[in-house]
Design a protein around this motif. Structure first.
Motif, mmCIF file in Angstrom:
data_model
loop_
_atom_site.group_PDB
_atom_site.id
_atom_site.type_symbol
_atom_site.label_atom_id
_atom_site.label_comp_id
_atom_site.label_asym_id
_atom_site.label_seq_id
_atom_site.Cartn_x
_atom_site.Cartn_y
_atom_site.Cartn_z
ATOM 1 N N VAL A 24 0.842 -1.202 0.000
ATOM 2 C CA VAL A 24 0.000 0.000 0.000
ATOM 3 C C VAL A 24 0.877 1.251 0.000
ATOM 4 O O VAL A 24 0.580 2.220 -0.700
ATOM 5 C CB VAL A 24 -0.980 -0.006 1.193
ATOM 6 C CG1 VAL A 24 -1.698 1.323 1.324
ATOM 7 C CG2 VAL A 24 -1.978 -1.139 1.038
ATOM 8 N N CYS A 25 1.969 1.235 0.743
ATOM 9 C CA CYS A 25 2.896 2.379 0.747
ATOM 10 C C CYS A 25 3.477 2.613 -0.643
ATOM 11 O O CYS A 25 3.616 3.759 -1.081
ATOM 12 C CB CYS A 25 4.015 2.156 1.754
ATOM 13 S SG CYS A 25 3.492 2.355 3.461
ATOM 14 N N GLN A 26 3.804 1.543 -1.349
ATOM 15 C CA GLN A 26 4.332 1.671 -2.711
ATOM 16 C C GLN A 26 3.290 2.278 -3.638
ATOM 17 O O GLN A 26 3.623 3.098 -4.491
ATOM 18 C CB GLN A 26 4.796 0.322 -3.235
ATOM 19 C CG GLN A 26 6.058 -0.169 -2.580
ATOM 20 C CD GLN A 26 6.466 -1.554 -3.078
ATOM 21 O OE1 GLN A 26 5.651 -2.308 -3.610
ATOM 22 N NE2 GLN A 26 7.727 -1.892 -2.884
ATOM 23 N N LEU A 27 2.042 1.878 -3.479
ATOM 24 C CA LEU A 27 0.971 2.471 -4.284
ATOM 25 C C LEU A 27 0.863 3.963 -4.010
ATOM 26 O O LEU A 27 0.782 4.768 -4.949
ATOM 27 C CB LEU A 27 -0.371 1.801 -3.975
ATOM 28 C CG LEU A 27 -0.546 0.361 -4.431
ATOM 29 C CD1 LEU A 27 -1.848 -0.209 -3.880
ATOM 30 C CD2 LEU A 27 -0.530 0.282 -5.949
ATOM 31 N N ILE A 32 -0.929 6.273 -6.718
ATOM 32 C CA ILE A 32 -2.074 5.422 -7.043
ATOM 33 C C ILE A 32 -3.001 5.361 -5.838
ATOM 34 O O ILE A 32 -2.568 5.080 -4.722
ATOM 35 C CB ILE A 32 -1.601 4.004 -7.433
ATOM 36 C CG1 ILE A 32 -0.707 4.071 -8.661
ATOM 37 C CG2 ILE A 32 -2.794 3.081 -7.655
ATOM 38 C CD1 ILE A 32 -0.002 2.776 -8.988
ATOM 39 N N LEU A 33 -4.283 5.646 -6.079
ATOM 40 C CA LEU A 33 -5.271 5.588 -5.003
ATOM 41 C C LEU A 33 -5.556 4.140 -4.623
ATOM 42 O O LEU A 33 -5.563 3.254 -5.471
ATOM 43 C CB LEU A 33 -6.563 6.278 -5.425
ATOM 44 C CG LEU A 33 -6.449 7.761 -5.748
ATOM 45 C CD1 LEU A 33 -7.789 8.284 -6.249
ATOM 46 C CD2 LEU A 33 -5.999 8.541 -4.524
ATOM 47 N N PHE A 34 -5.798 3.921 -3.356
ATOM 48 C CA PHE A 34 -6.067 2.588 -2.835
ATOM 49 C C PHE A 34 -7.362 2.640 -2.037
ATOM 50 O O PHE A 34 -7.564 3.535 -1.221
ATOM 51 C CB PHE A 34 -4.906 2.144 -1.938
ATOM 52 C CG PHE A 34 -5.137 0.832 -1.242
ATOM 53 C CD1 PHE A 34 -4.996 -0.349 -1.931
ATOM 54 C CD2 PHE A 34 -5.498 0.785 0.094
ATOM 55 C CE1 PHE A 34 -5.202 -1.571 -1.301
ATOM 56 C CE2 PHE A 34 -5.712 -0.423 0.736
ATOM 57 C CZ PHE A 34 -5.558 -1.607 0.034
ATOM 58 N N ALA A 35 -8.245 1.692 -2.273
ATOM 59 C CA ALA A 35 -9.515 1.625 -1.543
ATOM 60 C C ALA A 35 -9.675 0.245 -0.917
ATOM 61 O O ALA A 35 -9.169 -0.747 -1.436
ATOM 62 C CB ALA A 35 -10.673 1.902 -2.490
ATOM 63 N N ILE A 36 -10.382 0.207 0.195
ATOM 64 C CA ILE A 36 -10.635 -1.044 0.901
ATOM 65 C C ILE A 36 -12.139 -1.285 0.955
ATOM 66 O O ILE A 36 -12.905 -0.380 1.258
ATOM 67 C CB ILE A 36 -10.106 -0.996 2.344
ATOM 68 C CG1 ILE A 36 -8.613 -0.761 2.365
ATOM 69 C CG2 ILE A 36 -10.465 -2.254 3.100
ATOM 70 C CD1 ILE A 36 -8.050 -0.565 3.747
#
Length: 53
Positions: A24-27, A32-36
């Motif tokens: 997630v840190c790399q994203l 890059i957005l990250f969603a859960i």
């Protein structure tokens, strides 16, 4: 000692694995957005979200 069982990126004890946290840190570093999404209760999700901050 009870064996820790892991299910994908989450573990029963910690909520999220170091490997998933790093991904997630790399994203985020790449912009890059990250969603859960989850069927877990809100308090369980808060623990995971807090671990990613």
């Amino acid at each position: 000692m009870k064996e820790e069982r892991k299910f994908g990126a989450a573990s029963q004890r910690n909520g999220i694995t170091d490997r998933a946290r790093a991904a997630v840190c790399q994203l985020q570093d790449a912009g890059i957005l990250f969603a859960i999404t989850s069927g877990r209760p809100p308090l369980s999700m808060k623990m995971i979200i807090d671990a990613l901050k």
